[in-house]
Design a protein around this motif. Sequence first.
Motif, PDB file in Angstrom:
ATOM      1  N   LYS A   1      11.952  11.019  -4.037  1.00 37.47           N
ATOM      2  CA  LYS A   1      12.530  12.123  -4.029  1.00 37.47           C
ATOM      3  C   LYS A   1      12.389  12.862  -5.422  1.00 37.47           C
ATOM      4  O   LYS A   1      12.455  14.172  -5.056  1.00 37.47           O
ATOM      5  N   THR A   2      12.015  12.332  -6.416  1.00 36.34           N
ATOM      6  CA  THR A   2      11.834  13.219  -7.574  1.00 36.34           C
ATOM      7  C   THR A   2      10.371  13.568  -7.541  1.00 36.34           C
ATOM      8  O   THR A   2       9.948  14.653  -8.210  1.00 36.34           O
ATOM      9  N   LEU A   3       9.383  12.804  -7.326  1.00 39.59           N
ATOM     10  CA  LEU A   3       8.022  13.223  -7.654  1.00 39.59           C
ATOM     11  C   LEU A   3       7.134  13.353  -6.302  1.00 39.59           C
ATOM     12  O   LEU A   3       5.806  13.551  -6.203  1.00 39.59           O
ATOM     13  N   GLY A   4       7.873  13.096  -5.165  1.00 37.56           N
ATOM     14  CA  GLY A   4       6.937  13.340  -4.082  1.00 37.56           C
ATOM     15  C   GLY A   4       6.204  11.921  -3.736  1.00 37.56           C
ATOM     16  O   GLY A   4       6.413  10.975  -4.163  1.00 37.56           O
ATOM     17  N   TYR A   5       5.460  12.438  -2.877  1.00 35.29           N
ATOM     18  CA  TYR A   5       4.526  11.408  -2.178  1.00 35.29           C
ATOM     19  C   TYR A   5       3.468  10.670  -3.284  1.00 35.29           C
ATOM     20  O   TYR A   5       3.455   9.385  -3.337  1.00 35.29           O
ATOM     21  N   ASN A   6       3.169  11.439  -4.192  1.00 35.72           N
ATOM     22  CA  ASN A   6       2.336  10.692  -5.190  1.00 35.72           C
ATOM     23  C   ASN A   6       3.260   9.835  -6.263  1.00 35.72           C
ATOM     24  O   ASN A   6       2.651   9.070  -7.075  1.00 35.72           O
ATOM     25  N   GLY A   7       4.626   9.943  -6.465  1.00 36.85           N
ATOM     26  CA  GLY A   7       5.464   9.046  -6.937  1.00 36.85           C
ATOM     27  C   GLY A   7       5.410   7.676  -6.806  1.00 36.85           C
ATOM     28  O   GLY A   7       5.661   6.795  -7.209  1.00 36.85           O
ATOM     29  N   LEU A   8       4.814   7.366  -5.238  1.00 41.11           N
ATOM     30  CA  LEU A   8       4.634   6.123  -4.846  1.00 41.11           C
ATOM     31  C   LEU A   8       3.512   5.417  -5.265  1.00 41.11           C
ATOM     32  O   LEU A   8       3.383   4.325  -4.978  1.00 41.11           O
ATOM     33  N   MET A   9       2.626   6.097  -5.829  1.00 43.80           N
ATOM     34  CA  MET A   9       1.532   5.344  -6.172  1.00 43.80           C
ATOM     35  C   MET A   9       1.618   4.420  -7.418  1.00 43.80           C
ATOM     36  O   MET A   9       2.444   4.707  -8.291  1.00 43.80           O
TER      37      MET A   9
ATOM     38  N   SER B   1       0.865  -1.258   0.014  1.00 44.10           N
ATOM     39  CA  SER B   1       0.080  -0.020   0.105  1.00 44.10           C
ATOM     40  C   SER B   1       0.957   1.304   0.026  1.00 44.10           C
ATOM     41  O   SER B   1       2.114   1.160   0.307  1.00 44.10           O
ATOM     42  N   LEU B   2       0.206   2.325  -0.390  1.00 46.46           N
ATOM     43  CA  LEU B   2       0.936   3.494  -0.323  1.00 46.46           C
ATOM     44  C   LEU B   2       1.455   3.739   1.014  1.00 46.46           C
ATOM     45  O   LEU B   2       2.719   4.567   1.246  1.00 46.46           O
ATOM     46  N   LYS B   3       0.614   3.849   2.259  1.00 46.11           N
ATOM     47  CA  LYS B   3       1.308   4.017   3.456  1.00 46.11           C
ATOM     48  C   LYS B   3       2.346   3.095   3.841  1.00 46.11           C
ATOM     49  O   LYS B   3       3.539   3.596   4.435  1.00 46.11           O
ATOM     50  N   GLU B   4       2.390   1.744   3.496  1.00 45.58           N
ATOM     51  CA  GLU B   4       3.427   0.805   3.538  1.00 45.58           C
ATOM     52  C   GLU B   4       4.779   1.396   2.970  1.00 45.58           C
ATOM     53  O   GLU B   4       5.871   1.494   3.625  1.00 45.58           O
ATOM     54  N   LYS B   5       4.812   1.731   1.650  1.00 50.36           N
ATOM     55  CA  LYS B   5       6.016   2.203   0.922  1.00 50.36           C
ATOM     56  C   LYS B   5       6.536   3.251   1.451  1.00 50.36           C
ATOM     57  O   LYS B   5       7.571   3.541   1.773  1.00 50.36           O
ATOM     58  N   TYR B   6       5.622   4.125   2.165  1.00 49.54           N
ATOM     59  CA  TYR B   6       6.013   5.751   2.527  1.00 49.54           C
ATOM     60  C   TYR B   6       6.811   5.539   3.928  1.00 49.54           C
ATOM     61  O   TYR B   6       7.630   6.043   4.025  1.00 49.54           O
ATOM     62  N   GLU B   7       6.173   4.452   4.588  1.00 55.97           N
ATOM     63  CA  GLU B   7       7.049   4.417   5.887  1.00 55.97           C
ATOM     64  C   GLU B   7       8.424   3.553   5.688  1.00 55.97           C
ATOM     65  O   GLU B   7       9.067   4.006   6.204  1.00 55.97           O
TER      66      GLU B   7
END
Length: 189
Positions: free
Chosen positions: A100-108, A61-67
Amino acid sequence: MRYSYEFKRKAIELFYQGKWPKTPAGVSTHTFHRQIREWVKLERLHGSDINKCRGTNKYWSLKEKYELVCQVLSGQGLRAVAIVAGINSGQLYQWVHKYKTLGYNGLMNKPKERPTKDCKMKVTKTILPRKLKESEYEELIRLRAEIAYIKAENEVIKKEIALREEKEAARLKAKKQRLSKCSANKTIN
């Protein structure tokens, strides 16, 4: 290179015995030994089933990637975080790079399938610039003249700075020559 579960188990057992299996062709020994050490770490943290080839990939999930990305950015080692999470370090590196390049939306997750063909192709419209009003046209001319004046002013300032630097360099050179003459005269006396 993809290895079978049996090969991984055999390599791990040899590692515990203090031995190394024969390095496969096309792989450097250093890289292969590092891979075996990674398998051992994964097995210690997650159990022996972690090294089995899984038929389907885990959905992150997006949250898991972000963590996980936050752990890496906070200073933890990328490989260490990847081993604890049970994923490939290259995958985690990609997530960090995208963040780093696209921000949080890059993890989608982006859809991987090909977009459906639409029988009615969209025609791109060519947008023509609108006609300027007379007051806008006059302002455009005034602004262009102002830009030209500022550019010329900048050139003059740059030339003044260059002349000052040349003067200063010439002054320092003359001073250095005077000092060397004085020190030469003192050594003669």
